[in-house]
Write a protein that holds these residues in place. Structure first.
Motif, PDB file in Angstrom:
ATOM      1  N   LEU A 162       0.823  -1.208   0.000  1.00 23.60           N
ATOM      2  CA  LEU A 162       0.000   0.000   0.000  1.00 23.60           C
ATOM      3  C   LEU A 162       0.863   1.266   0.000  1.00 23.60           C
ATOM      4  O   LEU A 162       0.524   2.252  -0.667  1.00 23.60           O
ATOM      5  CB  LEU A 162      -0.921   0.001   1.230  1.00 23.60           C
ATOM      6  N   THR A 163       1.978   1.219   0.726  1.00 27.31           N
ATOM      7  CA  THR A 163       2.876   2.370   0.742  1.00 27.31           C
ATOM      8  C   THR A 163       3.474   2.622  -0.639  1.00 27.31           C
ATOM      9  O   THR A 163       3.547   3.769  -1.101  1.00 27.31           O
ATOM     10  CB  THR A 163       4.009   2.143   1.762  1.00 27.31           C
ATOM     11  N   LYS A 164       3.885   1.538  -1.316  1.00 26.65           N
ATOM     12  CA  LYS A 164       4.435   1.691  -2.670  1.00 26.65           C
ATOM     13  C   LYS A 164       3.387   2.223  -3.634  1.00 26.65           C
ATOM     14  O   LYS A 164       3.678   3.088  -4.475  1.00 26.65           O
ATOM     15  CB  LYS A 164       4.972   0.344  -3.153  1.00 26.65           C
ATOM     16  N   MET A 165       2.153   1.713  -3.521  1.00 26.80           N
ATOM     17  CA  MET A 165       1.095   2.182  -4.399  1.00 26.80           C
ATOM     18  C   MET A 165       0.789   3.657  -4.165  1.00 26.80           C
ATOM     19  O   MET A 165       0.614   4.436  -5.107  1.00 26.80           O
ATOM     20  CB  MET A 165      -0.171   1.340  -4.198  1.00 26.80           C
ATOM     21  N   ALA A 166       0.728   4.057  -2.885  1.00 26.77           N
ATOM     22  CA  ALA A 166       0.469   5.460  -2.565  1.00 26.77           C
ATOM     23  C   ALA A 166       1.588   6.349  -3.090  1.00 26.77           C
ATOM     24  O   ALA A 166       1.342   7.469  -3.574  1.00 26.77           O
ATOM     25  CB  ALA A 166       0.325   5.625  -1.055  1.00 26.77           C
ATOM     26  N   THR A 167       2.832   5.845  -3.012  1.00 28.71           N
ATOM     27  CA  THR A 167       3.959   6.625  -3.537  1.00 28.71           C
ATOM     28  C   THR A 167       3.838   6.818  -5.038  1.00 28.71           C
ATOM     29  O   THR A 167       4.059   7.928  -5.555  1.00 28.71           O
ATOM     30  CB  THR A 167       5.282   5.916  -3.214  1.00 28.71           C
ATOM     31  N   ARG A 168       3.461   5.764  -5.744  1.00 23.82           N
ATOM     32  CA  ARG A 168       3.322   5.872  -7.207  1.00 23.82           C
ATOM     33  C   ARG A 168       2.180   6.806  -7.586  1.00 23.82           C
ATOM     34  O   ARG A 168       2.289   7.591  -8.531  1.00 23.82           O
ATOM     35  CB  ARG A 168       3.093   4.482  -7.804  1.00 23.82           C
ATOM     36  N   ILE A 169       1.068   6.716  -6.846  1.00 22.74           N
ATOM     37  CA  ILE A 169      -0.058   7.615  -7.116  1.00 22.74           C
ATOM     38  C   ILE A 169       0.363   9.064  -6.871  1.00 22.74           C
ATOM     39  O   ILE A 169       0.033   9.972  -7.647  1.00 22.74           O
ATOM     40  CB  ILE A 169      -1.272   7.243  -6.230  1.00 22.74           C
ATOM     41  N   GLY A 170       1.096   9.271  -5.777  1.00 20.84           N
ATOM     42  CA  GLY A 170       1.578  10.618  -5.487  1.00 20.84           C
ATOM     43  C   GLY A 170       2.512  11.136  -6.556  1.00 20.84           C
ATOM     44  O   GLY A 170       2.443  12.310  -6.958  1.00 20.84           O
ATOM     45  N   GLN A 171       3.402  10.264  -7.055  1.00 18.60           N
ATOM     46  CA  GLN A 171       4.314  10.679  -8.118  1.00 18.60           C
ATOM     47  C   GLN A 171       3.557  11.011  -9.405  1.00 18.60           C
ATOM     48  O   GLN A 171       3.857  12.005 -10.085  1.00 18.60           O
ATOM     49  CB  GLN A 171       5.342   9.571  -8.377  1.00 18.60           C
ATOM     50  N   ALA A 172       2.563  10.169  -9.748  1.00 21.67           N
ATOM     51  CA  ALA A 172       1.757  10.437 -10.935  1.00 21.67           C
ATOM     52  C   ALA A 172       0.991  11.745 -10.792  1.00 21.67           C
ATOM     53  O   ALA A 172       0.900  12.555 -11.734  1.00 21.67           O
ATOM     54  CB  ALA A 172       0.792   9.273 -11.188  1.00 21.67           C
ATOM     55  N   GLY A 173       0.429  11.975  -9.589  1.00 16.34           N
ATOM     56  CA  GLY A 173      -0.281  13.227  -9.354  1.00 16.34           C
ATOM     57  C   GLY A 173       0.642  14.426  -9.437  1.00 16.34           C
ATOM     58  O   GLY A 173       0.265  15.497  -9.938  1.00 16.34           O
ATOM     59  N   GLY A 174       1.864  14.267  -8.942  1.00 20.27           N
ATOM     60  CA  GLY A 174       2.825  15.359  -9.018  1.00 20.27           C
ATOM     61  C   GLY A 174       3.180  15.710 -10.450  1.00 20.27           C
ATOM     62  O   GLY A 174       3.277  16.886 -10.811  1.00 20.27           O
ATOM     63  N   VAL A 175       3.395  14.681 -11.279  1.00 24.01           N
ATOM     64  CA  VAL A 175       3.703  14.920 -12.691  1.00 24.01           C
ATOM     65  C   VAL A 175       2.538  15.600 -13.385  1.00 24.01           C
ATOM     66  O   VAL A 175       2.710  16.570 -14.154  1.00 24.01           O
ATOM     67  CB  VAL A 175       4.054  13.588 -13.390  1.00 24.01           C
ATOM     68  N   ALA A 176       1.317  15.100 -13.112  1.00 21.79           N
ATOM     69  CA  ALA A 176       0.127  15.704 -13.736  1.00 21.79           C
ATOM     70  C   ALA A 176      -0.046  17.155 -13.283  1.00 21.79           C
ATOM     71  O   ALA A 176      -0.369  18.046 -14.089  1.00 21.79           O
ATOM     72  CB  ALA A 176      -1.113  14.888 -13.384  1.00 21.79           C
ATOM     73  N   GLY A 177       0.166  17.420 -11.991  1.00 23.20           N
ATOM     74  CA  GLY A 177       0.045  18.780 -11.486  1.00 23.20           C
ATOM     75  C   GLY A 177       1.073  19.711 -12.094  1.00 23.20           C
ATOM     76  O   GLY A 177       0.770  20.862 -12.450  1.00 23.20           O
ATOM     77  N   LEU A 178       2.320  19.229 -12.239  1.00 25.64           N
ATOM     78  CA  LEU A 178       3.364  20.046 -12.849  1.00 25.64           C
ATOM     79  C   LEU A 178       3.044  20.345 -14.304  1.00 25.64           C
ATOM     80  O   LEU A 178       3.244  21.474 -14.791  1.00 25.64           O
ATOM     81  CB  LEU A 178       4.711  19.299 -12.738  1.00 25.64           C
ATOM     82  N   LEU A 179       2.514  19.328 -14.996  1.00 25.02           N
ATOM     83  CA  LEU A 179       2.143  19.520 -16.403  1.00 25.02           C
ATOM     84  C   LEU A 179       1.037  20.563 -16.530  1.00 25.02           C
ATOM     85  O   LEU A 179       1.091  21.463 -17.394  1.00 25.02           O
ATOM     86  CB  LEU A 179       1.704  18.181 -17.004  1.00 25.02           C
ATOM     87  N   CYS A 180       0.013  20.464 -15.679  1.00 28.51           N
ATOM     88  CA  CYS A 180      -1.078  21.452 -15.702  1.00 28.51           C
ATOM     89  C   CYS A 180      -0.558  22.856 -15.393  1.00 28.51           C
ATOM     90  O   CYS A 180      -0.980  23.840 -16.016  1.00 28.51           O
ATOM     91  CB  CYS A 180      -2.151  21.052 -14.688  1.00 28.51           C
ATOM     92  N   PHE A 181       0.366  22.940 -14.431  1.00 30.50           N
ATOM     93  CA  PHE A 181       0.928  24.240 -14.096  1.00 30.50           C
ATOM     94  C   PHE A 181       1.665  24.856 -15.280  1.00 30.50           C
ATOM     95  O   PHE A 181       1.496  26.050 -15.579  1.00 30.50           O
ATOM     96  CB  PHE A 181       1.882  24.092 -12.910  1.00 30.50           C
ATOM     97  N   VAL A 182       2.453  24.051 -15.971  1.00 28.90           N
ATOM     98  CA  VAL A 182       3.203  24.561 -17.130  1.00 28.90           C
ATOM     99  C   VAL A 182       2.251  25.030 -18.223  1.00 28.90           C
ATOM    100  O   VAL A 182       2.417  26.121 -18.803  1.00 28.90           O
ATOM    101  CB  VAL A 182       4.161  23.468 -17.662  1.00 28.90           C
ATOM    102  N   VAL A 183       1.215  24.226 -18.492  1.00 32.46           N
ATOM    103  CA  VAL A 183       0.263  24.587 -19.543  1.00 32.46           C
ATOM    104  C   VAL A 183      -0.469  25.875 -19.186  1.00 32.46           C
ATOM    105  O   VAL A 183      -0.589  26.812 -20.008  1.00 32.46           O
ATOM    106  CB  VAL A 183      -0.742  23.432 -19.768  1.00 32.46           C
ATOM    107  N   LEU A 184      -0.970  25.959 -17.951  1.00 31.66           N
ATOM    108  CA  LEU A 184      -1.707  27.156 -17.532  1.00 31.66           C
ATOM    109  C   LEU A 184      -0.798  28.380 -17.467  1.00 31.66           C
ATOM    110  O   LEU A 184      -1.220  29.505 -17.781  1.00 31.66           O
ATOM    111  CB  LEU A 184      -2.351  26.910 -16.161  1.00 31.66           C
ATOM    112  N   PHE A 185       0.457  28.179 -17.095  1.00 34.36           N
ATOM    113  CA  PHE A 185       1.384  29.301 -17.019  1.00 34.36           C
ATOM    114  C   PHE A 185       1.626  29.899 -18.403  1.00 34.36           C
ATOM    115  O   PHE A 185       1.556  31.128 -18.594  1.00 34.36           O
ATOM    116  CB  PHE A 185       2.704  28.833 -16.401  1.00 34.36           C
ATOM    117  N   PHE A 186       1.896  29.022 -19.374  1.00 29.31           N
ATOM    118  CA  PHE A 186       2.148  29.537 -20.736  1.00 29.31           C
ATOM    119  C   PHE A 186       0.871  30.126 -21.340  1.00 29.31           C
ATOM    120  O   PHE A 186       0.924  31.114 -22.084  1.00 29.31           O
ATOM    121  CB  PHE A 186       2.707  28.397 -21.616  1.00 29.31           C
ATOM    122  N   ARG A 187      -0.257  29.521 -21.015  1.00 23.38           N
ATOM    123  CA  ARG A 187      -1.522  30.078 -21.517  1.00 23.38           C
ATOM    124  C   ARG A 187      -1.748  31.483 -20.956  1.00 23.38           C
ATOM    125  O   ARG A 187      -2.163  32.383 -21.680  1.00 23.38           O
ATOM    126  CB  ARG A 187      -2.665  29.144 -21.103  1.00 23.38           C
TER     127      ARG A 187
END
Length: 340
Positions: free
Chosen positions: A311-336
């Motif tokens: 469960l800890t490994k799964m939560a870590t992977r979900i957190g990493q995926a969420g972090g990547v998605a959040g960073l991507l959204c931030f970059v897109v919204l920033f340039f927009r």
């Protein structure tokens, strides 16, 4: 020397030897089991005087120590808060809160309300951290209470005043004559003085899966933390508390030192130290506690169950995926925002 014919240090070193080497060391340094019993002022048939307040028992605790291994100090609430803040998901939320707060104050059309979203994220993080730390703190307290209750309920059969008494394991002293039988777990170190088909599971200390057959002539050494799997017998207690093999392992793993419990007289520290640490026959070459300490990893991951690790490994992977998605959204919204 103390008023007894031996010291806690000498007995502790004796228990570091195994099997026939232990028997040989007993004969060479102590003159055999009969001489050791005389040195400890105990009687095989009578045992020690009965009564928890007996001056004789108190004197033995002063000289040889109490049969108490202090529990590992619990983590404070602030330490648990600090550990909870290291959760990957919470770290991402903290970073997101900082970014949101900065953008809300500097970029938003209305800075007076732009900070609310970032502040709300921080409030959520604080609430989660405090709840997690409080739950962990409560669980540690409950575990300690349960452990103390179990220790109080553990008793062992000993001869005192010529009769068999069930004595709390914490009240055992060096020189007690203990009666062992199938299912018993040794709360102290001792020397077997009588036995009948006695087989011991020593895997908790040595890692050996095979049961060990004990005998007065070839292997009389009984170690704390091991369990009787077959037979019965009688032993004399030789090391208790932090002087026992379980106590030595505890000190190696935690670094806890409690001289007031060890019962070692400084002037006797060199008694019976006739073997150098590097010699082939030295106790350090065969001490099971050293092997146990090497094999024991006190990390958080090894204290978790298999399900908790997954469960800890799964939560870590979900957190990493969420972090990547959040960073991507931030970059897109920033340039927009910059384009607009």
């Amino acid at each position: 020397m103390t008023e007894f014919g031996t010291t806690a240090t000498a007995l502790r070193r004796l228990m570091e030897f195994r099997r026939i080497e232990g028997k040989n060391k007993l004969d060479e340094s102590f003159g055999g089991i009969e001489k050791l019993l005389r040195d400890l002022n105990t009687n095989v048939d009578e045992g020690l005087p009965y009564g928890e307040t007996s001056p004789e028992l108190a004197r033995r605790r002063d000289v040889f120590g109490h049969n108490i291994i202090p529990p590992k100090p619990p983590k404070t609430f602030l330490q648990l808060v600090w550990e909870a803040m290291h959760d990957t998901t919470l770290v991402i939320l903290i970073v997101a809160g900082i970014v949101s707060l900065i953008l809300g104050v500097t970029v938003e059309d209305d800075p007076s309300v732009g900070w609310i979203e970032g502040f709300a994220i921080f409030v959520a993080v604080v609430v989660v951290v405090l709840i997690t730390a409080f739950n962990d703190y409560s669980k540690e307290k409950q575990f300690q209470g349960l452990q103390q209750q179990i220790e109080r309920q553990m008793t062992f059969a000993v001869l005192r005043g010529g009769e068999v008494h069930q004595v709390p394991s914490t009240e055992l002293v060096v020189g007690d004559i203990a009666l062992v039988k199938f299912g018993d777990k040794f709360p102290t170190d001792g020397i077997i003085i009588q036995c009948n088909d006695l087989r011991i599971d020593e895997s908790s200390l040595t890692g050996e899966a095979m049961q060990v057959t004990k005998s007065v002539a070839k292997d009389p050494m009984a170690l704390s933390g091991t369990q009787v799997m077959e037979g019965s017998g009688k032993m004399v207690v030789t090391a208790v508390g932090l002087n026992s093999q379980s106590g030595i392992i505890f000190q190696l793993l935690t670094g806890v030192q409690a001289p007031e419990l060890i019962g070692i007289v400084d002037s006797d520290e060199a008694a019976n130290a006739d073997l150098s640490p590097g010699s082939p026959g030295s106790p350090s070459a065969r001490r099971p506690s050293a092997h146990a300490a090497e094999d024991e990893d006190d990390s958080e991951e090894n204290r978790q169950s298999v399900l908790q690790v997954k469960l800890t490994k799964m939560a870590t992977r979900i957190g990493q995926a969420g972090g990547v998605a959040g960073l991507l959204c931030f970059v897109v919204l920033f340039f927009r925002h910059m384009i607009e």
